[in-house]
Design a protein around this motif. Structure first.
Motif, PDB file in Angstrom:
ATOM      1  N   ARG A   1       0.819  -1.210   0.000  1.00 11.96           N
ATOM      2  CA  ARG A   1       0.000   0.000   0.000  1.00 11.96           C
ATOM      3  C   ARG A   1       0.857   1.267   0.000  1.00 11.96           C
ATOM      4  O   ARG A   1       0.464   2.281  -0.564  1.00 11.96           O
ATOM      5  N   GLY A   2       1.975   1.246   0.696  1.00 13.85           N
ATOM      6  CA  GLY A   2       2.853   2.412   0.729  1.00 13.85           C
ATOM      7  C   GLY A   2       2.387   3.533   1.632  1.00 13.85           C
ATOM      8  O   GLY A   2       2.836   4.679   1.489  1.00 13.85           O
TER       9      GLY A   2
ATOM     10  N   ALA B   1       0.657   8.439   9.275  1.00 12.97           N
ATOM     11  CA  ALA B   1      -0.744   8.643   8.903  1.00 12.97           C
ATOM     12  C   ALA B   1      -1.616   7.536   9.505  1.00 12.97           C
ATOM     13  O   ALA B   1      -2.747   7.788   9.936  1.00 12.97           O
ATOM     14  N   ILE B   2      -1.094   6.317   9.527  1.00  7.33           N
ATOM     15  CA  ILE B   2      -1.831   5.222  10.174  1.00  7.33           C
ATOM     16  C   ILE B   2      -1.989   5.526  11.660  1.00  7.33           C
ATOM     17  O   ILE B   2      -3.059   5.316  12.244  1.00  7.33           O
ATOM     18  N   ALA B   3      -0.929   6.047  12.279  1.00  6.59           N
ATOM     19  CA  ALA B   3      -0.985   6.404  13.697  1.00  6.59           C
ATOM     20  C   ALA B   3      -2.067   7.452  13.945  1.00  6.59           C
ATOM     21  O   ALA B   3      -2.857   7.344  14.895  1.00  6.59           O
ATOM     22  N   ASN B   4      -2.124   8.472  13.080  1.00  8.51           N
ATOM     23  CA  ASN B   4      -3.135   9.516  13.253  1.00  8.51           C
ATOM     24  C   ASN B   4      -4.545   8.976  13.059  1.00  8.51           C
ATOM     25  O   ASN B   4      -5.482   9.390  13.751  1.00  8.51           O
TER      26      ASN B   4
ATOM     27  N   ARG C   1      -1.393  12.571   6.797  1.00  7.22           N
ATOM     28  CA  ARG C   1      -2.688  12.020   6.401  1.00  7.22           C
ATOM     29  C   ARG C   1      -2.544  11.241   5.103  1.00  7.22           C
ATOM     30  O   ARG C   1      -1.674  11.521   4.283  1.00  7.22           O
ATOM     31  N   GLU C   2      -3.406  10.256   4.918  1.00  5.62           N
ATOM     32  CA  GLU C   2      -3.449   9.452   3.698  1.00  5.62           C
ATOM     33  C   GLU C   2      -4.901   9.238   3.303  1.00  5.62           C
ATOM     34  O   GLU C   2      -5.806   9.295   4.142  1.00  5.62           O
TER      35      GLU C   2
ATOM     36  N   MET D   1      -9.702   0.752   5.758  1.00  2.00           N
ATOM     37  CA  MET D   1     -10.199   1.331   7.007  1.00  2.00           C
ATOM     38  C   MET D   1     -11.068   0.336   7.766  1.00  2.00           C
ATOM     39  O   MET D   1     -11.016   0.267   9.001  1.00  2.00           O
ATOM     40  N   ASP D   2     -11.846  -0.462   7.058  1.00  4.46           N
ATOM     41  CA  ASP D   2     -12.653  -1.497   7.718  1.00  4.46           C
ATOM     42  C   ASP D   2     -11.746  -2.508   8.413  1.00  4.46           C
ATOM     43  O   ASP D   2     -12.043  -2.971   9.524  1.00  4.46           O
ATOM     44  N   PHE D   3     -10.638  -2.841   7.744  1.00  2.00           N
ATOM     45  CA  PHE D   3      -9.698  -3.785   8.358  1.00  2.00           C
ATOM     46  C   PHE D   3      -9.034  -3.155   9.579  1.00  2.00           C
ATOM     47  O   PHE D   3      -8.909  -3.804  10.632  1.00  2.00           O
ATOM     48  N   PHE D   4      -8.611  -1.897   9.450  1.00  2.00           N
ATOM     49  CA  PHE D   4      -8.017  -1.203  10.593  1.00  2.00           C
ATOM     50  C   PHE D   4      -8.978  -1.227  11.784  1.00  2.00           C
ATOM     51  O   PHE D   4      -8.572  -1.503  12.920  1.00  2.00           O
TER      52      PHE D   4
END
Length: 217
Positions: free
Chosen positions: A52-53, A58-61, A145-146, A153-156
């Motif tokens: 995904r790169g 951004a994942i943390a935020n 941000r990404e 997002m559903d998986f997260f």
């Protein structure tokens, strides 16, 4: 290309060696490995990954925003563990590499250095601010941000929902699973591993197919 013929002297030595009993061969300079307890099967995996790169900050935020909606706080330790579980589950369950960021084995478990240093001033207190990164386009620091896909997002959310009620200490304990990725790097007898990297190959080879929610395996 034609093979180069073996030197007659070396060929003769090999022939004599082949006739010797194993117990008469001197292997003192290359001792046999007899303890395979920590051997890693499938270390060099050929699994094809979808990359995904995403920026790990951004994942943390995104995690901080999602937890904030539920009025749940995160510390530096718990945030790093939640990111790691997304990273690990993505690899094991979906064969997706969500971020190219390197995960390292630190004393308190898996850590993403970029995230740790961004919020280290919080110590073990709740994180209130969001992590920034330098924007080349804007020539200034901006919130990381990404544009995550809806599926990602559903998986997260599914991963965070599993672990959102755990304390930082409990998340640490879960990440320390015996013989798991962190444990193998932390206790490794290898002569060197710069940065104590927990490699993708190691995660695929030694992470559990599914982590029990109470931390037992």
């Amino acid at each position: 290309m034609a093979k180069k013929p073996i030197d007659p002297k070396i060929a003769a030595e090999l022939s004599r060696l082949a006739l010797m009993p194993d117990d008469e061969i001197d292997t003192s300079d290359a001792p046999e490995v007899t303890d395979w307890n920590r051997a890693i099967r499938g270390r060099f995996s050929t699994v094809s990954l979808d990359e995904r790169g995403y920026d790990v900050r951004a994942i943390a935020n995104w995690i901080l925003d999602y937890l904030s909606e539920m009025r749940i706080n995160a510390s530096n330790m718990s945030l790093n563990k939640l990111i790691y579980f997304i990273f690990e589950r993505g690899l094991v369950e979906r064969h997706i590499l969500y971020t190219p960021a390197r995960v390292e084995a630190w004393n308190h478990g898996p850590v993403f250095r970029e995230v740790y240093h961004a919020v280290k001033d919080n110590d073990d207190k709740p994180i209130s601010d969001r992590i920034s990164r330098y924007s080349v386009r804007d020539r200034e620091m901006v919130e990381a941000r990404e544009q995550f896909s809806a599926d990602d997002m559903d998986f997260f959310k599914s991963v965070i929902d599993d672990y959102k009620d755990f304390t930082a200490a409990e998340l640490r304990r879960i990440s320390h699973r015996d013989d798991g990725p962190w444990d193998r790097v932390w206790k490794s007898a290898a002569p060197v591993n710069p940065g104590m990297v927990i490699s993708i190959e190691l995660i695929l080879a030694s992470a559990p197919e599914r982590r029990d929610l109470d931390g037992r395996y």
